[in-house]
Motif scaffolding. Structure first.
Motif, PDB file in Angstrom:
ATOM      1  N   CYS A 450       0.820  -1.129   0.064  1.00  0.00           N
ATOM      2  CA  CYS A 450      -0.228  -0.436   0.289  1.00  0.00           C
ATOM      3  C   CYS A 450       0.711   1.538   0.025  1.00  0.00           C
ATOM      4  N   PRO A 451       0.296   1.898  -0.466  1.00  0.00           N
ATOM      5  CA  PRO A 451       1.291   3.967  -0.959  1.00  0.00           C
ATOM      6  C   PRO A 451       1.572   4.392   0.498  1.00  0.00           C
ATOM      7  N   CYS A 456      -3.850  -1.320   4.501  1.00  0.00           N
ATOM      8  CA  CYS A 456      -4.732  -2.283   4.219  1.00  0.00           C
ATOM      9  C   CYS A 456      -5.804  -2.611   4.697  1.00  0.00           C
ATOM     10  N   MET A 457      -7.005  -2.196   4.637  1.00  0.00           N
ATOM     11  CA  MET A 457      -8.153  -2.032   5.843  1.00  0.00           C
ATOM     12  C   MET A 457      -8.865  -3.987   5.839  1.00  0.00           C
ATOM     13  N   VAL A 458      -8.953  -4.523   7.059  1.00  0.00           N
ATOM     14  CA  VAL A 458      -9.569  -5.540   7.714  1.00  0.00           C
ATOM     15  C   VAL A 458     -10.059  -5.118   9.048  1.00  0.00           C
ATOM     16  N   PRO A 459     -11.594  -5.904   9.120  1.00  0.00           N
ATOM     17  CA  PRO A 459     -11.866  -5.035  10.009  1.00  0.00           C
ATOM     18  C   PRO A 459     -11.348  -5.406  11.122  1.00  0.00           C
ATOM     19  N   MET A 460     -10.936  -4.599  11.997  1.00  0.00           N
ATOM     20  CA  MET A 460     -10.555  -4.730  13.388  1.00  0.00           C
ATOM     21  C   MET A 460     -11.476  -3.960  14.340  1.00  0.00           C
ATOM     22  N   TRP A 461     -12.355  -4.669  15.045  1.00  0.00           N
ATOM     23  CA  TRP A 461     -12.993  -4.102  15.952  1.00  0.00           C
ATOM     24  C   TRP A 461     -12.324  -2.622  16.623  1.00  0.00           C
ATOM     25  N   PRO A 472      -9.997  -7.431   1.423  1.00  0.00           N
ATOM     26  CA  PRO A 472      -9.217  -6.371   1.599  1.00  0.00           C
ATOM     27  C   PRO A 472      -8.562  -5.396   0.540  1.00  0.00           C
ATOM     28  N   GLU A 473      -8.263  -3.831   1.012  1.00  0.00           N
ATOM     29  CA  GLU A 473      -7.913  -2.585   0.041  1.00  0.00           C
ATOM     30  C   GLU A 473      -7.596  -1.990   0.647  1.00  0.00           C
ATOM     31  N   CYS A 474      -6.357  -1.025   0.609  1.00  0.00           N
ATOM     32  CA  CYS A 474      -5.582  -0.285   0.409  1.00  0.00           C
ATOM     33  C   CYS A 474      -6.494   1.642   0.367  1.00  0.00           C
ATOM     34  N   ARG A 475      -6.851   1.764   1.913  1.00  0.00           N
ATOM     35  CA  ARG A 475      -7.089   3.043   2.374  1.00  0.00           C
ATOM     36  C   ARG A 475      -6.749   3.794   3.338  1.00  0.00           C
ATOM     37  N   ASP A 476      -6.942   5.428   2.658  1.00  0.00           N
ATOM     38  CA  ASP A 476      -6.054   5.756   3.172  1.00  0.00           C
ATOM     39  C   ASP A 476      -6.790   5.159   5.068  1.00  0.00           C
TER      40      ASP A 476
END
Length: 498
Positions: A450-451, A456-461, A472-476
């Motif tokens: 990822c930049p 890399c966003m995965v659900p993390m409570w 999951p995808e790269c997210r700011d």
């Protein structure tokens, strides 16, 4: 996708050896529990942990605690491995600081922004970050998965049903202070003081430590930045109501959690892999599809208390008969080598890029060639050489991890040897696809690079969507909470937070 489905159906119609012969039941899940232990990534995907490990945190390790007072903490409280995680708990609370009968919670920062700013004269607008070092090697019980996530998705099944013997049955998932107190009471009275607390994970790893005064040295207590006053802009892009600082806090928290996707690092935690217990070892029918997410995960809610009793007894024996500091073989390192060696190859072989049987066979031969004696072919010997490549001769023969890692490595090598001898392309692909479905390695869901400003966003409570779990995808990092249906359902309201 429909092509792969066709291949699998073709394979099933034409017939195959019994799946339990080729892929021993639950060896894959025990392997994955070992591989994902103390890793934010795999433990977020396999969030319903079914295993308990003895864990040691070395003396001198820095840990962090956030609250509204500069006074060092005594008694039972929570610690974070990352300071950004602890900073969440220094933020103001809707009606003053939490007390033992009104526990606080890790997502207060997110609820706070929705409820509006604190009064400007509120003395609890700024809290304190406490930095400690461990005064000794901590002896902890690690509950794997995302066991600190306060959800009804199954994240607390193993605690409530096994560790706490159904004492919280039918009660809300938010009885965290009661869980902490009960765990410490059991450590003293049931397990003869052999444990100092629990080790768990939400968006970040945490310790429930039973005795701060005994087990920690105070390094420093520092005042944190307060919320921006009303009507002022701030450097975090807030609107002057304090939301900018809160969003910045969430960004820092999730960046810190994501930095531990590959492990807690620095040998800050050492697990005993020779002796641990897992629900996957008892022949139980565990997996259920979630009505909310549509994803299959292991659950314990439907299993009778009688059928869980052997698991409970084995957990007690584990704690009483073994210690976190006793020497053990690092089976996670072996699992790592197996995954790193074959994950990319298997993904490539099932990707559809190898269009003919000849191309597929050439790729498989590339993987197997180090284990082949071309003057004296023997597939049994080839499987043995392949499956034992990463396992030292002195590695233990017995134990859950030993059996699971050996079994999974053998399943990979056996399938490759079998497919190499195939002449039917659809059947070969079906065999490989069945193997990858069985393995379910969490590395296959990674985003790749990822930049620098993204995770890399995965659900993390408590954040994350169903789409984040499936793809999951790269997210700011400043906007970790994506759009779409929430993965964890509705967040509970105060005052039920830890």
């Amino acid at each position: 996708m429909w092509i792969k489905t066709l291949y699998v159906l073709w394979w099933l119609v034409l017939g195959a050896p019994a799946a339990e012969d080729r892929f021993p039941p639950n060896a894959n899940h025990i392997f994955n529990a070992v591989h994902s232990s103390m890793r934010q990534w795999g433990s977020s995907l396999n969030h319903n942990g079914m295993s308990f490990f003895l864990a040691s945190v070395p003396a001198g390790t820095q840990l962090y605690h956030g609250n509204s007072s500069p006074q060092p903490v005594n008694g039972t409280e929570w610690l974070a491995f990352e300071p950004e995680h602890a900073l969440v708990f220094t933020k103001p609370f809707p009606h003053g600081p939490p007390s033992p009968d009104r526990p606080r919670g890790g997502s207060q920062i997110l609820l706070q922004s929705a409820q509006g700013p604190e009064p400007e004269d509120d003395p609890y607008r700024r809290g304190w970050l406490h930095t400690y070092t461990t005064a000794k090697d901590l002896r902890l019980l690690y509950v794997d998965g995302m066991s600190a996530a306060k959800t009804n998705n199954g994240t607390m099944d193993s605690q409530d049903r096994i560790l706490f013997h159904d004492k919280f049955e039918g009660r809300p998932a938010m009885q965290e202070r009661e869980r902490a107190d009960l765990a410490c009471q059991m450590a003293r009275e049931v397990w003869n003081g052999r444990l100092d607390g629990l080790l768990r994970m939400e968006a970040g790893f945490e310790v429930i430590l039973c005795d701060f005064g005994r087990d920690l040295n105070v390094v420093r207590v520092t005042r944190v930045k307060g919320n921006t006053k009303r009507g002022q802009r701030n450097e975090s892009g807030g609107n002057g109501t304090g939301q900018g600082n809160e969003l910045r806090g969430a960004m820092l928290w999730y960046k810190a959690a994501a930095s531990r996707y590959g492990g807690i690092g620095g040998r800050r935690v050492v697990l005993n892999y020779d002796h641990f217990v897992s629900a996957f070892a008892y022949g139980l029918d565990l997996f259920r599809q979630s009505e909310d997410t549509g994803v299959m995960h292991p659950r314990l809610t439907h299993v009778s208390s009688e059928n869980l009793e052997p698991f409970r007894q084995d957990l007690s024996r584990l704690i009483l008969d073994h210690g976190p500091q006793e020497p053990s073989f690092d089976w996670q390192a072996i699992a790592d080598m197996v995954v790193e060696r074959y994950a990319r190859d298997l993904r490539y072989m099932t990707s559809g890029q190898l269009m003919t049987m000849t191309q597929l066979q050439e790729e498989i031969e590339n993987s197997l060639s180090p284990f082949i004696d071309y003057d004296d072919r023997n597939t049994s010997h080839e499987v043995d050489r392949c499956s034992l490549q990463f396992i030292p001769a002195e590695a233990p023969q017995e134990g859950l991890a030993a059996h699971a890692v050996r079994s999974v490595a053998r399943s990979v090598c056996t399938t490759l040897v079998d497919v190499w001898s195939q002449s039917d392309y659809p059947m070969a692909i079906a065999q490989l696809q069945e193997l990858t479905n069985y393995l379910s390695w969490t590395t296959w869901k990674e985003c790749g690079k990822c930049p620098d400003n993204e995770i890399c966003m995965v659900p993390m409570w408590p954040l994350g969507t169903i789409e984040d779990y499936k793809h999951p995808e790269c997210r700011d990092a400043s906007m970790p909470n994506g759009k779409g249906r929430r993965y964890w359902g509705t967040l509970p309201q105060p005052p039920t937070w830890r």
